[in-house]
Design a protein around this motif. Structure first.
Motif, PDB file in Angstrom:
ATOM      1  N   ALA A  45      -5.561  -9.791  -3.163  1.00 43.78           N
ATOM      2  CA  ALA A  45      -5.853 -10.626  -1.565  1.00 43.78           C
ATOM      3  C   ALA A  45      -4.446 -10.323  -1.215  1.00 43.78           C
ATOM      4  O   ALA A  45      -4.383 -10.247  -0.174  1.00 43.78           O
ATOM      5  N   GLY A  46      -3.139  -9.500  -1.901  1.00 42.88           N
ATOM      6  CA  GLY A  46      -1.948  -9.331  -1.643  1.00 42.88           C
ATOM      7  C   GLY A  46      -1.454  -9.966  -1.724  1.00 42.88           C
ATOM      8  O   GLY A  46      -1.196 -11.579  -2.121  1.00 42.88           O
ATOM      9  N   GLY A  47       0.538  -9.910  -0.939  1.00 38.70           N
ATOM     10  CA  GLY A  47       0.751 -11.030  -1.182  1.00 38.70           C
ATOM     11  C   GLY A  47       1.649 -10.807  -2.333  1.00 38.70           C
ATOM     12  O   GLY A  47       1.193 -10.324  -3.257  1.00 38.70           O
ATOM     13  N   LEU A  48       2.649 -12.172  -2.118  1.00 41.58           N
ATOM     14  CA  LEU A  48       3.803 -11.992  -3.330  1.00 41.58           C
ATOM     15  C   LEU A  48       3.231 -12.068  -5.164  1.00 41.58           C
ATOM     16  O   LEU A  48       3.636 -12.775  -5.365  1.00 41.58           O
ATOM     17  N   GLY A  49       1.820 -13.321  -4.807  1.00 43.00           N
ATOM     18  CA  GLY A  49       1.037 -13.429  -6.129  1.00 43.00           C
ATOM     19  C   GLY A  49       0.746 -11.797  -6.650  1.00 43.00           C
ATOM     20  O   GLY A  49       0.884 -11.737  -8.142  1.00 43.00           O
ATOM     21  N   ASP A  50       0.026 -11.281  -6.226  1.00 47.05           N
ATOM     22  CA  ASP A  50      -0.617 -10.047  -6.547  1.00 47.05           C
ATOM     23  C   ASP A  50       0.783  -9.304  -6.707  1.00 47.05           C
ATOM     24  O   ASP A  50       0.640  -8.565  -7.612  1.00 47.05           O
ATOM     25  N   LEU A  51       2.134  -9.165  -5.979  1.00 43.86           N
ATOM     26  CA  LEU A  51       2.699  -8.762  -6.720  1.00 43.86           C
ATOM     27  C   LEU A  51       3.363  -8.907  -7.734  1.00 43.86           C
ATOM     28  O   LEU A  51       3.943  -8.199  -9.269  1.00 43.86           O
ATOM     29  N   ALA A  52       3.450 -10.303  -8.229  1.00 44.55           N
ATOM     30  CA  ALA A  52       4.120 -10.796  -8.977  1.00 44.55           C
ATOM     31  C   ALA A  52       3.095 -10.778 -10.568  1.00 44.55           C
ATOM     32  O   ALA A  52       3.684 -10.085 -11.804  1.00 44.55           O
ATOM     33  N   VAL A  53       2.073 -10.074  -9.803  1.00 44.96           N
ATOM     34  CA  VAL A  53       1.256  -9.792 -11.594  1.00 44.96           C
ATOM     35  C   VAL A  53       1.163  -8.734 -11.924  1.00 44.96           C
ATOM     36  O   VAL A  53       1.141  -8.660 -13.075  1.00 44.96           O
ATOM     37  N   ARG A  54       0.905  -7.696 -10.811  1.00 48.08           N
ATOM     38  CA  ARG A  54       0.597  -6.694 -10.991  1.00 48.08           C
ATOM     39  C   ARG A  54       2.195  -5.707 -11.611  1.00 48.08           C
ATOM     40  O   ARG A  54       2.378  -5.360 -12.279  1.00 48.08           O
ATOM     41  N   TYR A  55       3.552  -6.629 -11.108  1.00 46.03           N
ATOM     42  CA  TYR A  55       4.723  -6.024 -11.588  1.00 46.03           C
ATOM     43  C   TYR A  55       5.277  -7.156 -12.610  1.00 46.03           C
ATOM     44  O   TYR A  55       5.553  -6.387 -13.484  1.00 46.03           O
ATOM     45  N   GLY A  56       4.988  -7.770 -12.177  1.00 45.19           N
ATOM     46  CA  GLY A  56       5.761  -8.983 -13.299  1.00 45.19           C
ATOM     47  C   GLY A  56       5.575  -9.351 -14.426  1.00 45.19           C
ATOM     48  O   GLY A  56       5.650  -8.831 -15.592  1.00 45.19           O
ATOM     49  N   TYR A  57       3.897  -9.316 -14.222  1.00 48.80           N
ATOM     50  CA  TYR A  57       3.372  -9.730 -15.820  1.00 48.80           C
ATOM     51  C   TYR A  57       2.840  -8.418 -16.160  1.00 48.80           C
ATOM     52  O   TYR A  57       3.548  -8.683 -17.613  1.00 48.80           O
ATOM     53  N   LEU A  58       1.736  -7.721 -15.673  1.00 47.33           N
ATOM     54  CA  LEU A  58       1.034  -6.396 -16.365  1.00 47.33           C
ATOM     55  C   LEU A  58       2.421  -5.200 -16.024  1.00 47.33           C
ATOM     56  O   LEU A  58       2.287  -4.775 -17.949  1.00 47.33           O
ATOM     57  N   ARG A  59       3.210  -5.485 -15.702  1.00 47.16           N
ATOM     58  CA  ARG A  59       4.165  -4.346 -16.174  1.00 47.16           C
ATOM     59  C   ARG A  59       5.934  -4.700 -16.367  1.00 47.16           C
ATOM     60  O   ARG A  59       6.533  -3.515 -16.833  1.00 47.16           O
ATOM     61  N   PHE A  60       5.311  -5.722 -16.967  1.00 47.60           N
ATOM     62  CA  PHE A  60       7.096  -6.128 -16.829  1.00 47.60           C
ATOM     63  C   PHE A  60       8.058  -6.259 -17.187  1.00 47.60           C
ATOM     64  O   PHE A  60       9.490  -5.503 -17.356  1.00 47.60           O
ATOM     65  N   VAL A  85       9.303 -15.100  -7.333  1.00 48.40           N
ATOM     66  CA  VAL A  85      10.105 -16.358  -7.457  1.00 48.40           C
ATOM     67  C   VAL A  85      10.663 -17.323  -6.519  1.00 48.40           C
ATOM     68  O   VAL A  85      10.319 -18.230  -5.692  1.00 48.40           O
ATOM     69  N   ALA A  86      12.118 -16.139  -6.585  1.00 50.03           N
ATOM     70  CA  ALA A  86      13.109 -16.355  -5.490  1.00 50.03           C
ATOM     71  C   ALA A  86      12.554 -16.792  -4.095  1.00 50.03           C
ATOM     72  O   ALA A  86      13.082 -17.419  -3.246  1.00 50.03           O
ATOM     73  N   ILE A  87      11.755 -15.684  -4.118  1.00 53.86           N
ATOM     74  CA  ILE A  87      11.587 -15.760  -2.422  1.00 53.86           C
ATOM     75  C   ILE A  87      11.123 -16.727  -2.327  1.00 53.86           C
ATOM     76  O   ILE A  87      10.594 -17.607  -1.512  1.00 53.86           O
ATOM     77  N   LEU A  88       9.093 -17.165  -2.899  1.00 51.10           N
ATOM     78  CA  LEU A  88       8.396 -18.163  -2.446  1.00 51.10           C
ATOM     79  C   LEU A  88       9.629 -19.757  -1.737  1.00 51.10           C
ATOM     80  O   LEU A  88       9.070 -20.184  -1.598  1.00 51.10           O
ATOM     81  N   ALA A  89      10.214 -19.797  -3.744  1.00 52.70           N
ATOM     82  CA  ALA A  89      11.144 -21.030  -3.516  1.00 52.70           C
ATOM     83  C   ALA A  89      11.954 -21.141  -1.661  1.00 52.70           C
ATOM     84  O   ALA A  89      12.235 -22.458  -1.680  1.00 52.70           O
ATOM     85  N   VAL A  90      12.180 -20.400  -1.696  1.00 52.38           N
ATOM     86  CA  VAL A  90      13.178 -20.339  -0.077  1.00 52.38           C
ATOM     87  C   VAL A  90      12.597 -20.169   0.985  1.00 52.38           C
ATOM     88  O   VAL A  90      12.953 -21.344   1.832  1.00 52.38           O
ATOM     89  N   VAL A  91      11.023 -19.420   1.037  1.00 54.30           N
ATOM     90  CA  VAL A  91      10.083 -19.750   2.275  1.00 54.30           C
ATOM     91  C   VAL A  91      10.300 -21.223   2.372  1.00 54.30           C
ATOM     92  O   VAL A  91       9.226 -21.819   3.214  1.00 54.30           O
ATOM     93  N   ILE A  92       9.065 -22.185   1.214  1.00 54.16           N
ATOM     94  CA  ILE A  92       8.863 -23.496   0.770  1.00 54.16           C
ATOM     95  C   ILE A  92       9.839 -24.109   1.154  1.00 54.16           C
ATOM     96  O   ILE A  92       9.758 -24.959   2.181  1.00 54.16           O
ATOM     97  N   SER A  93      11.579 -24.138   0.911  1.00 54.30           N
ATOM     98  CA  SER A  93      12.344 -25.108   1.581  1.00 54.30           C
ATOM     99  C   SER A  93      12.477 -24.677   2.818  1.00 54.30           C
ATOM    100  O   SER A  93      12.549 -26.217   3.365  1.00 54.30           O
TER     101      SER A  93
END
Length: 261
Positions: free
Chosen positions: A170-185, A194-202
């Protein structure tokens, strides 16, 4: 990965997340608000008491709420393709996000509207007010702060849902975190996400709480809004408007004594 490489990815992911959450939240409010009000009106003792309709609608809402979002996305693949023509991208994610959020918000609306004082509803009905008048003049205005808080809760939940939607294209921050943060280390990029999501929610939670408190204070500080409503209804019905106790006592005290011959 350098900041110059991460910046365009983060910018696009943020816009995709806001796009998905914004449209799905709007659809959820438009669909969930009348659904929640209907559950209250058709319940036992409601203005439009109809237990069959209430049980059927309530059961549909319960089933939709109980389904995990990732399973709901998979179950709605064919429906999503029929609506938007694709099953990947932010546009495709809006369909399951909205469908999942409508029953969620509807239950919150039902809880908020139930807190309205039943005496106000009875007063409007006794003056000949229609069901639409009860909803528009009593139920929605009196429960508005709670409805704002419910909408805030729904938006925060949708942000979490959108992150899950990112795992299936679907794209978005979740897709970015999985594709780059998890799969590409790329741990750094993942923690920035994670910080952007926390700021937006706050920010969203703060704005929602501020709006709810403002509406609540304004409702308490208004000059007898319920009395004004009753006066207007009584005037339209051809009945004399009720006189406040203080005014009546003041008139009695200032009245001249009657001279007895």
């Amino acid at each position: 990965m350098t900041w110059s490489e991460m910046e365009p990815l983060l910018e696009q992911a943020c816009w995709d997340t806001l796009y998905m959450v914004g449209w799905s939240a709007l659809i959820a409010v438009v669909g969930g608000l009348p659904l929640g009000v209907l559950l209250v009106l058709t319940d036992r003792g409601g203005v439009l008491q109809n237990m069959v309709v209430n049980k059927v609608v309530g059961q549909v809402v319960n089933v939709a709420r109980s389904m995990p979002f990732i399973i709901l996305m998979v179950a709605l693949i064919s429906f999503t393709r029929a609506i938007v023509g694709t099953t990947i991208g932010p546009e495709a994610a809006i369909v399951p996000l909205a469908i999942g959020a409508i029953p969620f918000y509807a239950r919150l609306v039902e809880t908020s509207v139930r807190e309205v004082d039943g005496g106000l509803v009875e007063a409007v009905q006794s003056m000949g007010g229609s069901t639409w008048t009860v909803v528009r003049k009593v139920l929605l205005p009196e429960s508005l702060p709670a409805l704002i808080s419910s909408a805030t809760t729904t938006i925060v939940a949708l942000i979490g849902y959108s992150a899950m939607a990112g795992t299936v294209g679907a794209g978005g921050l979740g897709d970015l975190a999985v594709r780059y943060g998890y799969l590409r280390f790329e741990t750094k990029l993942m923690w920035i996400t994670v910080a952007i999501l926390a700021v937006v929610i706050s920010i969203i939670q703060f704005a929602g709480d501020l709006a709810a408190r403002g509406l609540s204070h304004r409702g308490r500080s208004s000059v007898a809004p319920r009395l004004v409503l009753l006066r207007g209804g009584a005037s339209r019905a051809g009945k004399p408007a009720p006189v406040p106790e203080r005014a009546a006592s003041a008139e009695i005290e200032t009245a001249e004594p009657t001279k007895v011959p």
